[in-house]
Design a protein around this motif. Structure first.
Motif, PDB file in Angstrom:
ATOM      1  N   PHE A   1      -8.584  12.510  16.710  1.00 39.89           N
ATOM      2  CA  PHE A   1      -7.467  12.660  15.770  1.00 39.89           C
ATOM      3  C   PHE A   1      -7.948  13.207  14.422  1.00 39.89           C
ATOM      4  O   PHE A   1      -7.683  12.622  13.364  1.00 39.89           O
ATOM      5  CB  PHE A   1      -6.739  11.323  15.589  1.00 39.89           C
TER       6      PHE A   1
ATOM      7  N   MET B   1      -7.288  17.541  17.130  1.00 43.03           N
ATOM      8  CA  MET B   1      -6.635  16.253  17.386  1.00 43.03           C
ATOM      9  C   MET B   1      -7.269  15.552  18.584  1.00 43.03           C
ATOM     10  O   MET B   1      -7.345  14.314  18.623  1.00 43.03           O
ATOM     11  CB  MET B   1      -5.140  16.457  17.617  1.00 43.03           C
TER      12      MET B   1
ATOM     13  N   TYR C   1       0.859  11.536  18.218  1.00 38.85           N
ATOM     14  CA  TYR C   1       0.101  12.507  19.004  1.00 38.85           C
ATOM     15  C   TYR C   1       0.042  12.105  20.479  1.00 38.85           C
ATOM     16  O   TYR C   1       0.083  12.971  21.363  1.00 38.85           O
ATOM     17  CB  TYR C   1      -1.308  12.693  18.452  1.00 38.85           C
TER      18      TYR C   1
ATOM     19  N   SER D   1      -7.450  14.956  11.685  1.00 37.61           N
ATOM     20  CA  SER D   1      -6.376  15.572  10.895  1.00 37.61           C
ATOM     21  C   SER D   1      -6.880  16.534   9.816  1.00 37.61           C
ATOM     22  O   SER D   1      -6.202  17.543   9.548  1.00 37.61           O
ATOM     23  CB  SER D   1      -5.487  14.489  10.286  1.00 37.61           C
TER      24      SER D   1
ATOM     25  N   ILE E   1       3.977  15.662  14.522  1.00 38.51           N
ATOM     26  CA  ILE E   1       2.710  14.924  14.663  1.00 38.51           C
ATOM     27  C   ILE E   1       2.282  14.278  13.346  1.00 38.51           C
ATOM     28  O   ILE E   1       1.963  13.084  13.306  1.00 38.51           O
ATOM     29  CB  ILE E   1       1.603  15.845  15.216  1.00 38.51           C
TER      30      ILE E   1
ATOM     31  N   PHE F   1       3.117  20.332  14.413  1.00 36.52           N
ATOM     32  CA  PHE F   1       2.056  19.611  13.696  1.00 36.52           C
ATOM     33  C   PHE F   1       2.493  19.084  12.330  1.00 36.52           C
ATOM     34  O   PHE F   1       2.152  17.953  11.967  1.00 36.52           O
ATOM     35  CB  PHE F   1       0.810  20.499  13.572  1.00 36.52           C
TER      36      PHE F   1
ATOM     37  N   TYR G   1       3.289  13.220  21.839  1.00 35.55           N
ATOM     38  CA  TYR G   1       3.272  14.677  21.929  1.00 35.55           C
ATOM     39  C   TYR G   1       2.445  15.140  23.129  1.00 35.55           C
ATOM     40  O   TYR G   1       2.760  16.139  23.771  1.00 35.55           O
ATOM     41  CB  TYR G   1       2.694  15.250  20.628  1.00 35.55           C
ATOM     42  N   SER G   2       1.391  14.381  23.450  1.00 37.33           N
ATOM     43  CA  SER G   2       0.491  14.733  24.551  1.00 37.33           C
ATOM     44  C   SER G   2       1.052  14.382  25.914  1.00 37.33           C
ATOM     45  O   SER G   2       0.402  14.621  26.936  1.00 37.33           O
ATOM     46  CB  SER G   2      -0.863  14.036  24.355  1.00 37.33           C
TER      47      SER G   2
END
Length: 486
Positions: free
Chosen positions: A379, A375, A56, A381, A424, A420, A59-60
């Motif tokens: 985080f 997230m 993540y 999930s 992720i 996702f 990804y960010s």
């Protein structure tokens, strides 16, 4: 770059806005396995959780250096520098060299994490590969007055350190209570204080893993390894330090003490810890007889398991609980997870079969925003999974011809699921990876289609019911026939 991420910091006992020391660069250190035996499920949960965090962060928009060590020396059986070295004991038991034990179980560890589809860390240093760095760090701690040598063993002076620093800052324990709950030093004990711990341990004549040092032949203590390796690859100060919650009270507490005694700096800005596993409400442990290895979980070869569960089912099950919450294993919970995972994968596989319309009955952006929001909330999930199942509902509705989606919204839906589910969460469809099965089923479905066109409904039904008895369900729609495992 995502700047709205909040995470729970064990050090401050609250959620904080994530502000890296040198954005967009992020340094993350996670305590890896002690490779003297097969990796256990609790370890796997920790590494799956930090794989999620690693994925993540990338990804960010962050550039992450993820360091996860391998402990291949110096880990004694007792937390008070007592007992046999775990590697030497296992080596004697299996009649192998200690480094054969290390190689065997390191390979096994990597194999298990590969089955869980976790990304490798940026750097995976070993304790034995960094003896020089550990010795240099110990020398600096002695120079600063926080350690002392006795008969070839070097000890960290906790009480002296505690006069200038907060030794219990990570756990908020009372130092006096800790002293009261620690047994008195025996007459032969070389330590100054009851909480002192070894930085370097004198080797016995029979010790196989040994190195020369300024204090004689010996080997490093367990705690100094992580302090030395994190400093080498991430600097004296870095962003995230992680591990299981069982490491906080002793290992991570001593890491902080060593690092501050050496550099006078708190090593990590954020400390993150995963919670424990339970089985039917009881804490998982070898002594309780309710602990099982990943391989036993996959095969079902354990008295507490009714059958085996695939790696992705187990991973999905873990992701359904927040990393800081207790995770309870049961056959019923794993069964439910397996059904949920198959429902998710079946929906993902339908995406390419959906036909866009001029208008759309659905908006995907609110779902995507909710996933990011979850997230960004440490985080979370489980909340993301709930949002993904809303997307699953939309996919099934469109596929059943009960709703329309525009081309723009369909592309957003595909991106949501790809981002996702795969990028992720790191899930993968174990069924579609079996290309031979896919080819056979495509052939069978084509034969059934021909039977239906020839109005041979007896053969068509025989194929459908036969596959159903084998756990494969066919579903007919205006776009053709699809299959999924029941």
């Amino acid at each position: 770059m995502n700047t709205g991420l909040h995470l729970y910091n064990t050090l401050t006992r609250k959620k904080e806005l994530f502000e890296p020391l040198n954005a967009p660069n992020v340094g993350m250190y996670v305590c890896g396995p002690t490779v003297y035996s097969d990796v256990h499920l609790g370890n796997c949960r920790t590494f799956i959780s930090f794989d999620l965090i690693f994925r993540y962060l990338k990804y960010s928009g962050y550039k992450v250096r993820y360091v996860r060590n391998i402990t291949d020396a110096g880990h004694l059986e007792g937390d008070r520098d007592e007992g046999d070295d775990k590697f030497a004991k296992r080596a004697k038991l299996e009649q192998l060299e200690p480094m054969e034990i290390v190689q065997k179980y390191t390979l096994g560890f990597h194999d298990v994490l590969r089955m869980f589809n976790t990304l490798p860390p940026s750097i995976e240093p070993t304790a034995t590969g960094h003896i020089i760095e550990q010795i240099e760090m110990i020398k600096e701690i002695i120079k600063n007055g926080y350690a002392y040598e006795r008969n070839g063993t070097v000890y960290f002076d906790v009480e002296k350190y505690s006069k200038e620093y907060n030794y219990t800052i990570l756990t908020n324990r009372n130092l006096e209570d800790m002293l009261a709950n620690t047994r008195e030093l025996g007459g032969q004990d070389e330590k100054h204080g009851r909480l002192d711990f070894a930085l370097w341990i004198k080797a016995k004549p029979e010790t196989l893993m040994r190195w020369a040092s300024p204090w004689g032949v010996g080997f490093p203590g367990w705690h100094i390894e992580c302090s030395a390796m994190s400093a080498k690859y991430l600097g004296d100060e870095f962003d995230i330090h992680g591990g299981g919650m069982d490491l906080a009270a002793t290992h991570h507490t001593n890491e902080i003490a060593q690092s501050e005694a050496c550099s006078h700096k708190q090593p990590a800005k954020y400390w993150m810890h995963t919670n424990m596993l339970t089985v039917n409400g009881t804490r998982m442990s070898k002594t309780a007889g309710n602990g099982f290895l990943p391989e036993e979980l996959f095969t079902g070869n354990h008295p507490l398991l009714e059958r085996g569960f695939s790696p992705m089912t187990v991973k999905f099950f873990m992701l359904q609980a927040h990393y800081r919450s207790t995770l309870d294993f049961s056959n019923e919970a794993l069964d439910a997870s397996e059904k949920g995972f198959r429902r998710l994968m079946n929906a993902v596989n339908l995406l390419e079969k959906l036909t866009p319309s001029a208008n759309s009955d659905f908006e995907i952006e609110p779902i995507a925003n909710n996933c990011v929001k979850a997230m960004n909330d440490d985080f979370n999930s489980p909340v993301v999974i709930a949002e993904l199942f809303e997307a699953v509902r939309i996919i099934n509705t469109i596929h059943d011809g009960k709703g329309n989606i525009s081309e723009i919204e369909l592309e957003r839906l595909k991106k949501l699921m790809n981002d996702f589910v795969f990028n992720i969460f790191g899930l993968k469809d174990e069924e579609t990876s079996n290309t031979e099965l896919n080819s056979v089923l495509d052939l069978v479905i084509d034969i059934r289609k021909g039977a239906k066109e020839n109005k041979d409904y007896a053969t068509s039904d025989k194929i459908r019911l036969g596959l159903q008895s084998m756990g494969i369900q066919l579903k007919d729609s205006k776009d053709g026939t699809t299959w999924n495992k029941i």
